[in-house]
Design an enzyme around this catalytic site. Structure first.
Site, PDB file in Angstrom:
ATOM      1  N   TYR A 142       0.820  -1.233  -0.038  1.00  0.00           N
ATOM      2  CA  TYR A 142      -0.030  -0.170  -0.035  1.00  0.00           C
ATOM      3  C   TYR A 142       0.876   1.245  -0.041  1.00  0.00           C
ATOM      4  CZ  TYR A 142      -3.638  -3.206   1.647  1.00  0.00           C
ATOM      5  OH  TYR A 142      -4.510  -4.260   1.739  1.00  0.00           O
ATOM      6  N   HIS A 183       0.114 -11.688   1.454  1.00  0.00           N
ATOM      7  CA  HIS A 183      -0.797 -10.921   0.616  1.00  0.00           C
ATOM      8  C   HIS A 183      -1.000 -11.342  -0.517  1.00  0.00           C
ATOM      9  CE1 HIS A 183      -1.549  -6.364   0.012  1.00  0.00           C
ATOM     10  NE2 HIS A 183      -2.556  -6.971  -0.059  1.00  0.00           N
TER      11      HIS A 183
END
Length: 388
Positions: A59, A125
């Site tokens: 992110y 992830h």
């Protein structure tokens, strides 16, 4: 058969029911995240008792900004007063490294960015982009770090829910130890509620998954009054044009009832996941008001870009847990919005799969820096499992 982990407190006893996701602290959601009111957002979240934060190295500056916010808040919150969640393995949109060396490097880098000596929960992830063997090896590496006291709980995250269930089954079968957590996104919202399928939840239960968390209640911006095409996410969102329009059409249905689409979407998702996710939820929830909520409630991740959005979501959470006006919301969704979606109800776009190519050609290559030295990796070289 692998050794079982030593007895510890189940995640369900410590995981907060409402988690602040900081994917929004990122250029994908904001043109200049460093100028977001990220400190005020984190401070206000803690004041409301939203004491868990979900981030990821993928992110952009999210980990750095979250760590900076936690450092700048005065008085400084005690480390035991909040729950830190991050991820590992995804580097860019088409670059993944699930090797032990990279995972170890990524975790220690996250510790530095977040200014902490431990991470409460770490997910691998977007597991659908790599092979099951890579996921299994990565989970084993996270568990080694857990056994060293660096991580408390281990999980996986991703988009295709059947794939998540298959991986949870495989990990249980191969290691005789269940995952502490699975994070699903975009699959329990107005447009797509596949995460709530009974047969799917039974598979997670049979795999021993501790907590199953729901994220992206607005479908990464699909379920907004503005429409995804008018938001920064419109440039990269994977939804096809017809789905975008079908979701945007829901805004006028909400307006006809003097409501905003965001309100309806968040309330429907929060309220119904409290119940449908209760078997995989949290016992840590405390409420002073009288209500009929189950003893264990499903946990959700909320994302905001401003203090105003945080306050709005908090107020919606209050209406949900105090059971105000929920029948009207459910009726509106079931009788008006779902028929409007038509064939796009429960539609899921492709994520990962055979068509995806991982552009990272050399796995386990880490920078030759202080972080590598801290985690016992010699930078700029490849390390295998034996060396770790």
């Amino acid at each position: 058969m692998e050794n079982q982990r030593s007895a510890s407190q189940p995640l369900s006893e410590v995981l907060p029911p409402l988690i602040l996701g900081t994917a929004t602290f990122n250029h994908q959601y904001h043109p200049d995240p460093a100028h977001m009111p990220y400190v005020d957002i984190v401070r206000r979240a803690l004041e409301h008792g939203i004491a868990a934060f979900d981030t990821s190295p993928y992110y952009g500056p999210s980990e750095i900004l979250l760590g900076d916010a936690l450092r700048r808040i005065e008085p400084a919150p005690a480390r035991d007063s909040y729950f830190l969640i991050t991820k590992a393995g995804r580097i860019t949109g088409d670059e993944f490294d699930y090797s032990p060396a990279w995972i170890r490097y990524s975790i220690f880098r996250s510790l530095e960015r977040l200014n902490t000596d431990r991470l409460d929960l770490v997910y691998m992830h977007d597991v659908e982009f790599v092979s099951p063997a890579e996921v299994l090896g990565a989970v084993r590496e996270l568990r080694r770090l857990r056994d060293q006291g660096v991580i408390r709980y281990v999980g996986i995250s991703g988009y295709p829910v059947d794939g998540l269930a298959s991986l949870a089954e495989m990990i249980m079968r191969e290691t005789s130890e269940p995952l502490d957590a699975v994070l699903s996104y975009g699959h329990f919202c107005l447009q797509n509620a596949q995460l709530g399928r009974p047969e799917l939840l039974e598979r997670f239960a049979a795999s021993g998954v501790g907590c199953l968390l729901n994220a992206s209640m607005l479908g990464m911006g699909l379920l907004t009054s503005q429409g995804i095409n008018n938001l920064p996410m419109g440039a990269w969102h994977p939804a096809p044009a017809e789905l975008r329009q079908a979701c945007h059409d829901l805004a006028s249905i909400a307006a006809a009832e003097d409501r905003h689409l965001e309100e309806v979407a968040i309330r429907w998702s929060l309220r119904n996941w409290i119940y449908q996710g209760s078997k995989f939820g949290t016992k840590a929830y405390k409420c002073d008001t009288k209500n009929s909520l189950p003893d264990t409630i499903g946990s959700s991740v909320m994302g905001v870009s401003s203090v105003e959005q945080l306050e709005e979501t908090w107020q919606l959470w209050q209406t949900v847990i105090n059971e105000r006006d929920q029948d009207a919301i459910n009726d509106l969704v079931k009788n008006r919005m779902w028929p409007s979606l038509g064939k796009w109800k429960d539609y899921a776009w492709e994520s990962g799969g055979p068509s995806f190519t991982n552009t990272r050609k050399v796995m386990g290559l880490v920078p030759n820096d202080n972080i590598a030295k801290r985690c016992g990796i010699s930078g700029d070289q490849l390390l295998d499992d034996a060396k770790l």
